[in-house]
Scaffold this motif. Structure first.
Motif, PDB file in Angstrom:
ATOM      1  N   ALA A 144       0.822  -1.218   0.000  1.00 28.65           N
ATOM      2  CA  ALA A 144       0.000   0.000   0.000  1.00 28.65           C
ATOM      3  C   ALA A 144       0.858   1.271   0.000  1.00 28.65           C
ATOM      4  N   CYS A 145       1.975   1.239  -0.701  1.00 33.62           N
ATOM      5  CA  CYS A 145       2.856   2.411  -0.760  1.00 33.62           C
ATOM      6  C   CYS A 145       2.495   3.358  -1.891  1.00 33.62           C
ATOM      7  N   LYS A 154       1.040   4.389   4.115  1.00 35.61           N
ATOM      8  CA  LYS A 154       0.166   3.229   3.945  1.00 35.61           C
ATOM      9  C   LYS A 154      -1.247   3.551   4.421  1.00 35.61           C
ATOM     10  N   VAL A 196      -2.345  -4.679   5.644  1.00 33.47           N
ATOM     11  CA  VAL A 196      -1.228  -4.376   4.761  1.00 33.47           C
ATOM     12  C   VAL A 196       0.066  -4.854   5.408  1.00 33.47           C
TER      13      VAL A 196
END
Length: 482
Positions: free
Chosen positions: A317-318, A346, A336
């Motif tokens: 989730a970057c 994130k 995540v």
């Protein structure tokens, strides 16, 4: 009376030839002297021009650093009571760092003493500053090399070079208005606290006492599982106890009495349930975040769904979530993985995709980490779990559909327990598994809320205070004799 060099044995030789160029004093209930150990043109004497910032009037980088040290010394000096001058030999110098991580600094007692006149407990090691206070004398008088009470070293390259956490230098203002930068005064209050006695001299990794004798801390470290103090344990029992996450506590009467004045009622908690939860159902040990809203009651509950954005079935989730991941987490709690980017990034990415909460899975064996960082635009709760617990959750999610998993996560609080204390109201100490050298045992637990200055990470919401009603640090030091 017996003296032993503690930090001196580790770092004394490297600094034995350094010239003390200046001294500054904080006159208050205790006198604290900061000795500048940097050579000309370095560290505190760095001539790089700097604009005054946040109440710090220095016009060079070196002077601003020294002013920040003085500010932290003033705070501690106004807090402590001692007839003996407390001497801190300090320097800025290159310390270990990379582009993504760095050692900020360190400080600790230079000498330790036992069986001196005024010692509260026999056959027990005390840090020199405290031993001097209790004895009413300078126990190192006449020894100019060992005349220091605390040795402090801080990273001169932090944020100023591409290979040393670029873009994240120390904030040198004195007003705590640091934004995303690392507030030097907060770091100094923390490290000076260690030097004053917020540490055990017993090895948590092996359980071995220094020279076979307990530290004053060992008389107050209590293991909730063994129902024993460290001073009464064997080496093997202490080594096991240092890994007892959530169950290693401080039994001092002063801290315990003041826990309700500082910590919030309601300890952060994660509870997993649902028809597909299986063996993953139940409560979890968690780490909390320095950003986003604190967990509250009745909490945030929703279907747990993973973010999967790499070929290894992990979800970092970057970057903004794909359409499939956004569909999965919208209105739900996102799971995540740790790594590559900051925790706040994130959280913001899954929040932008519609998630109502986020759980970060650690990427290394050990306890759930605290989630450091700052982003005032993050409005969803964020917590972490250990790698082992994360794998358990992922197994429960393995038969999910695109929008449903049958696994429910509740991010809330145990309303009957203080955040950072055990069920008996004793403040928890940091005891991750595996052991973290330099952090384990000699800090408050990261689960504490509000955050405390003596947690192992410097959080962005800390105040420049070590006393009630915002902090328990001075209460602990009073338990050991201050």
């Amino acid at each position: 009376m017996k003296k032993s060099k503690f930090l001196g044995a580790l770092i004394g030789a490297a600094f034995s030839a350094t010239l003390a160029l200046s001294a500054m004093q904080a006159q208050a209930a205790a006198t604290i002297v900061i000795l500048n150990m940097n050579a000309a043109g370095e560290g505190f004497n760095d001539p790089t021009p700097a604009a005054p910032v946040g109440g710090n009037p220095g016009t060079t980088l070196g002077q601003q650093r020294l002013n920040a040290f003085q500010a932290a010394a003033d705070i501690w000096g106004a807090t402590l009571t001692s007839s003996q001058t407390i001497t801190i030999r300090a320097s800025f110098e290159p310390l270990t760092c990379t582009a993504s991580s760095a050692v900020l600094g360190s400080a600790g007692a230079w000498n330790i003493w036992r069986d001196f006149a005024g010692a509260g407990k026999p056959n027990t090691w005390y840090p020199q500053a405290l031993a001097n206070k209790l004895s009413g004398t300078n126990l190192s008088a006449g020894d100019p090399v060992d005349g220091q009470d605390i040795r402090a070293r801080f990273n001169s390259r932090l944020g100023l070079f591409a290979d040393c956490l670029p873009g994240s230098p120390f904030y040198l203002g004195l007003d705590n208005n640091h934004g995303p930068l690392i507030d030097l005064v907060s770091v100094l209050l923390h490290e000076f606290g260690h030097g004053l006695g917020f540490q055990t001299f017993t090895s948590g990794a092996t359980g071995a006492q220094f020279d076979g004798r307990p530290s004053i801390w060992d008389h107050y470290i209590y293991d909730d599982t063994a129902n024993m103090l460290w001073v009464n344990m064997t080496d093997a029992q202490r080594a096991t106890s240092s890994l007892n996450t959530g169950k290693l506590t401080w039994s001092g009467a002063g801290v315990t009495a003041k826990v309700p004045e500082v910590l919030s009622l309601g300890t952060p908690a994660l509870t997993i349930s649902g028809p597909a939860a299986g063996t993953a159902a139940g409560p979890y040990n968690i780490g909390t975040a320095s950003f986003g809203p604190p967990l509250s009651s009745p909490g945030v509950s929703g279907t747990l769904m993973p973010v999967v954005d790499t070929g290894t079935s992990t979800g970092l989730a970057c970057t903004p979530l794909s359409a499939a991941n956004a569909l999965a987490v919208n209105g739900r709690i996102a799971l995540v993985d740790r790594g590559t980017c900051t925790f706040a990034v994130k959280a913001k990415n899954v929040q932008n995709a519609g998630a109502i909460g986020v759980i970060v899975v650690n990427n290394a064996v050990g306890s759930a980490p605290g989630l450091g960082g700052a982003d005032p635009t993050v409005t969803i709760p964020a917590i972490s779990v250990s790698l082992a617990d994360g794998n358990l959750l992922k197994a429960a999610l393995s038969k999910r559909t695109r929008t449903s998993s049958g696994v429910t996560a509740l991010l809330g609080v145990n309303a009957g327990q203080y955040a950072g204390a055990d069920t008996a109201g004793r403040a928890r100490l940091f005891a991750p598994n595996p052991f973290q050298s330099g952090s384990s045992v000699s800090h408050f637990d990261t689960i504490a809320f509000p955050n405390l200055i003596m947690e192992p990470a410097i959080n962005g919401d800390l105040l420049h205070s070590v006393v009630l009603p915002t902090d328990l640090t001075f209460e602990l030091l009073k338990d050991i004799g201050w």
